[in-house]
Design an enzyme around this catalytic site. Structure first.
Site, PDB file in Angstrom:
ATOM      1  N   GLU A 228      -1.888  -0.254   1.841  1.00 24.73           N
ATOM      2  CA  GLU A 228      -2.034  -1.713   1.722  1.00 24.73           C
ATOM      3  C   GLU A 228      -3.332  -2.230   2.352  1.00 24.73           C
ATOM      4  OE1 GLU A 228       0.961  -3.809   3.970  1.00 24.73           O
ATOM      5  OE2 GLU A 228       0.470  -2.776   5.821  1.00 24.73           O
TER       6      GLU A 228
ATOM      7  N   MET B 293       2.935   0.585   3.078  1.00 23.51           N
ATOM      8  CA  MET B 293       2.476  -0.113   4.288  1.00 23.51           C
ATOM      9  C   MET B 293       1.579   0.790   5.129  1.00 23.51           C
ATOM     10  SD  MET B 293       5.562  -2.405   5.773  1.00 23.51           S
ATOM     11  CE  MET B 293       5.860  -4.058   5.148  1.00 23.51           C
TER      12      MET B 293
ATOM     13  N   CYS C  83       4.239 -13.159  19.452  1.00 23.55           N
ATOM     14  CA  CYS C  83       4.279 -14.379  20.270  1.00 23.55           C
ATOM     15  C   CYS C  83       2.877 -14.890  20.605  1.00 23.55           C
ATOM     16  CB  CYS C  83       5.068 -14.081  21.558  1.00 23.55           C
ATOM     17  SG  CYS C  83       5.067 -15.424  22.746  1.00 23.55           S
TER      18      CYS C  83
ATOM     19  N   ASP D  48       3.376   2.493  11.422  1.00 30.99           N
ATOM     20  CA  ASP D  48       2.020   2.798  10.930  1.00 30.99           C
ATOM     21  C   ASP D  48       1.423   4.080  11.517  1.00 30.99           C
ATOM     22  OD1 ASP D  48       2.278   0.374   9.648  1.00 30.99           O
ATOM     23  OD2 ASP D  48       1.196  -0.736  11.191  1.00 30.99           O
TER      24      ASP D  48
ATOM     25  N   ARG E 181       8.578   8.643  -9.698  1.00 32.35           N
ATOM     26  CA  ARG E 181       8.075   9.781 -10.489  1.00 32.35           C
ATOM     27  C   ARG E 181       9.002  10.059 -11.685  1.00 32.35           C
ATOM     28  NH1 ARG E 181       3.263  12.497 -10.923  1.00 32.35           N
ATOM     29  NH2 ARG E 181       3.131  13.269  -8.793  1.00 32.35           N
TER      30      ARG E 181
ATOM     31  N   GLY F   4      -1.072  -4.335  19.278  1.00 36.52           N
ATOM     32  CA  GLY F   4      -1.113  -5.764  19.605  1.00 36.52           C
ATOM     33  C   GLY F   4      -0.251  -6.050  20.836  1.00 36.52           C
TER      34      GLY F   4
END
Ligand code: F6P
Length: 329
Positions: A229, A176, A79, A134, A161, A110
């Site tokens: 990433e 990620m 937001c 994360d 694999r 954040g």
């Protein structure tokens, strides 16, 4: 033992990227609050819901049958308006009007930044629960969703694999993690990757050819290189492009796992830890804490000031970086 304190009604919201286990945390918050005689309000769409008064009352039954579900029943958002003083003023007025006297924020750094600024401006306590796949938040060994995401990645890479071995191929698999390499490092070790490229080893392994070759590439029937990433060399496609002329004998493919890493039913670890953290966040509000995150360190609940959780950098375990190199020989 039940505690009443001065609080009568608390709010709970999820903010930033969703993570499997957020629902278990919402349930933990709701039921602990009800146990302690508090009313609970679910704030929908993250901080946006504070600004638009998107509130719903949560009863014990509202959080039935959600512990096993991915996503978040409260929805989530990033937001912009809450970053402005005007947005936070609206949020404060809406909270006051709804007689909410404490808020649990489930999200990443954040989200905690917004909560910290709000708590500097207004005397209405916010307590955070680390929720991000994360696992990159300082002061806690664990963030909600990381364990599920890691297991999802491991399952996906195991499948890659199989096909890589069948075709004698080299695969670059992008995972990620935003600016951090936790998912890449742990999934790389768990899947026996030949090389793991993460932002934390910036500067150490920038001869990509030599680094990839150190995993004994040519001698193996398949080669997996896990790429975080957030690496400065770029994503898996960029890295594959950079090194393809160094490995002309290899048939190279790239796979970007993307948002499937954020979904799915949470693992038992995520369900249990999210429940513990939900409970601890309510206890912290009842103990008149504010501007703190509840975390888990050495399997104990800890309180970490938002100031530290946001500002300090959580590093990967360097021993594991070395271990990955040794085991890929
Ligand atoms: O922070 C969680 C995360 O999934 C990161 O790993 C990723 O970089 C980012 O969110 C993706 O965000 P979005 O869903 O906005 O694309």
């Amino acid at each position: 033992m039940e505690k009443m304190g001065r609080k009568k009604k608390i709010g709970v919201l999820t903010s930033g990227g969703d993570a499997p286990g957020m629902n278990a945390a919402i349930r933990g918050v709701t039921r602990t609050a009800i146990y302690n005689g508090l009313e609970v309000v679910g704030i929908r769409q993250g901080y946006q819901g504070l600004i638009t008064s998107d509130f719903i009352n949560l009863e014990s039954s509202s959080v039935s049958d959600i512990i096993q579900r991915g996503g978040t029943i409260l929805k989530t958002a990033r937001c912009e308006e809450f970053r402005t003083p005007e947005g936070r003023a609206k949020a404060f007025n809406n909270l006051k009007q709804a007689q909410i006297d404490g808020v649990v924020v489930i999200g990443g750094d954040g989200s905690f930044t917004g909560a910290r600024i709000f708590n500097e401006e207004y005397d209405l306590p916010f307590v955070g629960i680390p929720g991000t796949i994360d696992n990159d938040i300082y002061g806690t060994d664990y963030t909600i969703g990381y364990d599920t995401a890691l297991n999802t990645v491991v399952q996906a890479v195991d499948k890659i694999r199989d096909t890589a071995s069948a075709h004698n191929r080299m695969f670059f698999v992008e995972v990620m993690g935003a600016e951090a390499g936790f998912i890449a490092l742990y999934s790389g070790i768990a899947t026996g990757a030949e090389a793991i490229i993460i932002p934390e080893t910036r500067g150490e392994a920038r001869d990509l050819k030599a680094f990839i070759e150190s995993g004994n590439i040519r001698k193996k029937s398949s080669n997996l290189i896990i790429v975080a990433e957030g690496d400065e060399e770029g994503g898996a496609f960029a890295i594959a492009e950079k090194v393809k002329c160094d490995f002309t004998n290899c048939d190279i493919r790239v796979s970007v796992l993307g948002h499937l890493q954020r979904g799915g039913s949470p693992t038992a670890t995520d369900r249990v830890n999210a429940s513990r953290l939900g409970h601890a966040a309510v206890e912290a509000l009842l103990d008149d804490q504010k501007s703190v995150m509840v975390g888990i360190a050495n399997d104990e609940i800890v309180l970490v000031p938002f100031r530290k959780a946001i500002k300090l950098h959580k590093d990967v375990d360097r021993n594991l970086v070395e271990l990955a190199k040794i085991l890929s020989l």
